[in-house]
Design an enzyme around this catalytic site. Structure first.
Site, mmCIF file in Angstrom:
data_model
loop_
_atom_site.group_PDB
_atom_site.id
_atom_site.type_symbol
_atom_site.label_atom_id
_atom_site.label_comp_id
_atom_site.label_asym_id
_atom_site.label_seq_id
_atom_site.Cartn_x
_atom_site.Cartn_y
_atom_site.Cartn_z
ATOM 1 N N CYS A 34 2.398 28.071 -16.846
ATOM 2 C CA CYS A 34 1.184 27.695 -16.107
ATOM 3 C C CYS A 34 1.117 26.178 -15.926
ATOM 4 C CB CYS A 34 -0.044 28.194 -16.861
ATOM 5 S SG CYS A 34 -1.589 27.668 -16.114
ATOM 6 N N CYS A 42 -2.388 24.601 -16.601
ATOM 7 C CA CYS A 42 -2.759 24.568 -18.027
ATOM 8 C C CYS A 42 -1.977 23.489 -18.777
ATOM 9 C CB CYS A 42 -2.436 25.890 -18.708
ATOM 10 S SG CYS A 42 -3.024 27.317 -17.833
ATOM 11 N N ASP A 43 -0.686 23.427 -18.566
ATOM 12 C CA ASP A 43 0.166 22.660 -19.475
ATOM 13 C C ASP A 43 0.853 21.461 -18.825
ATOM 14 O OD1 ASP A 43 -0.554 24.675 -21.205
ATOM 15 O OD2 ASP A 43 1.270 25.835 -20.909
#
Ligand SMILES: Cc1cc2nc3c(=O)[nH]c(=O)nc-3n(C[C@H](O)[C@H](O)[C@H](O)COP(=O)(O)OP(=O)(O)OC[C@H]3O[C@@H](n4cnc5c(N)ncnc54)[C@H](O)[C@@H]3O)c2cc1C
Lengths: 113, 305
Positions: free
Chosen positions: B135, B138-139
């Protein structure tokens, strides 16, 4: 503020107080992102089945979340959320990135049963 | 102990929830079982801009929560974070074992959707979150100024690469074909970006961590030669697979890729068993098409029970 139905931890002091006054605590520290939302919601379901465990969340970007971000157990983590399990005030398990319900249930029976 | 329902729906994504709204509202007793929480892929989608009825993009987790609440409002019962361990879908009375309890029903709607395909190579599971991610939103920021690998050449891989380029120093795309499968407009943006290079016709064969760095072994699919790359992280976007692991020995007919075959009423080869949404053999996999499938399956169930 995270838009979840879990109880939120908003400060270091609150986290300290929660882990001191509850034997079993699970904290999911993340954002409202795709890898985090399923973990909060699984916590919400498991909260019904494990009333002895305090399931909570904490906003990853809040300054006080450094208390989780900087844990030695989370040093190599590069995936949200950081999920930390405490027993008797000590970290007994920490995971990075999404975990499914089966994995979370396994962790609970391994360290919080 | 055994619990009986008119219909059991497996999967609480848009297909399963749409079906539940219809069956429960028609007075058909309805149980929805999901191995996770409700919402399926929608709860993990940042924003949805093409679901009718919302002028502004709606947050995926909000749309998912609304669908669940709407199904609950009409009396749908949910078993969430639940494991189905056994089932028999062949007889007139279907039964499933869920976390040790037995549930029976006259009809079953399978709406288990699809999940990101894992590469299933050594190191992938072990390093998830510590060097391997799925992701970008997200990261991505954990890799600010770093050099990374993206695995995949479809729409998700290229869209996520564009997002990652806001953070990283460089991307090496490892792709199994000689060309990208993504839509041309997105593919061109990535291809023309000075920070992106490509390893065409390669597939990852293993991941290892050495200190803070990731070591990636990839096979050249034409020459079988193995190349080794050293980077800071790996993002994997290798397509989707149907969630049918629990259905393998049920007698359900599936196509070569594991998608369940149905007729246009969503009926499978097993009487009383329907399939709806992404898990079904069809061309277009969207929220709207899943909701449509769920609706059709529900109307068939309402008619039959
Ligand atoms: C990143 C991303 C963005 C997207 N954006 C859009 C968009 O903007 N617009 C759009 O229309 N579509 C979009 N899609 C596609 C859309 O989300 C899917 O087509 C849709 O969610 C499929 O719905 P479904 O109900 O068939 O399956 P899913 O949403 O996959 O839900 C299936 C459910 O079944 C459950 N399940 C699986 N196996 C089991 C089991 N063994 N036991 C119990 N439960 C099980 C899962 O936990 C899940 O909750 C997107 C997809 C992704 C991945």
């Amino acid at each position: 503020m995270l838009q979840t139905n879990l109880e939120h931890i908003t400060s270091k002091e609150q986290l300290q107080q929660v882990i001191e006054s509850n034997e079993k605590v699970a904290v999911c520290c993340g954002r409202m992102g795709p890898m985090c939302i399923p973990v909060y919601e699984i916590f919400e379901v498991l909260r019904e089945k494990h009333p002895d465990i305090k399931f909570m969340d904490m906003e990853f970007d809040s300054p006080d979340a450094e208390v989780i971000r900087n844990l030695p157990e989370c040093r190599t983590f590069r995936g949200l959320p950081f999920t930390v399990y405490y027993r008797n005030g000590q970290v007994v398990k920490a995971t990075t990135s999404i975990q499914n319900a089966k994995q979370i249930k396994e962790i609970i029976s391994e360290v919080l049963a | 102990m055994s619990h009986h329902f008119d219909v059991i729906i497996i999967g609480a994504g848009p297909a399963g929830l749409a079906a539940a709204i219809y069956t429960a509202r028609a007075g058909v007793s309805t149980l929805v079982i999901d191995q996770s929480s409700a919402g399926g892929q929608v709860k993990t989608t940042h924003q949805v801009a093409n679901y009718p009825g919302f002028i502004e993009p709606v947050l995926g987790h909000q749309l998912a929560a609304n669908m669940k609440k709407q199904a609950e409002r009409y009396g749908t019962r949910f078993e969430l974070a639940a494991d189905i361990t056994e089932m028999d879908l062949t007889g007139d009375a279907k039964w499933l074992k869920v976390d040790g309890e037995t549930y029976t029903s006259k009809a079953v709607i399978i709406a288990t959707g699809s999940s990101p395909r894992l590469l299933n190579v050594p190191g992938e599971q072990e390093l998830k979150g510590s060097g391997i991610s799925y992701c970008a939103t997200c990261d991505g920021e954990f890799y600010t100024g770093k050099d990374i690998v993206v695995v995949g050449g479809g729409n998700s891989a290229m869209e996520e690469s564009l997002m990652l380029l806001q953070h990283v120093n460089s991307i090496t795309v490892i792709h199994q074909f000689d060309t990208l499968q993504a839509e041309k407009i997105t593919a061109d943006k990535v291809m023309q970006h000075p920070k992106v290079s490509f390893l065409w016709s390669h597939e990852p064969r293993g991941f290892e961590k050495q200190g803070e760095r990731m070591v990636i072994k990839a096979e050249n699919l034409k020459t079988q030669e193995i190349v080794t790359l050293e980077r800071d992280g790996v993002f994997i976007f290798a397509g989707m697979l149907p969630n049918v692991a629990i259905l393998r020995n049920t007698g359900l007919q599936m196509n070569a890729y594991g998608y369940i075959t149905t007729n246009e009423s969503m009926a499978t080869n097993l009487p009383g068993v329907y399939a709806a949404g992404d898990v079904r053999d069809k061309r277009y996999r969207q929220i709207t098409t899943s909701v449509g499938d769920g609706t059709i399956a529900a109307l068939e169930v309402i008619r039959s029970v």
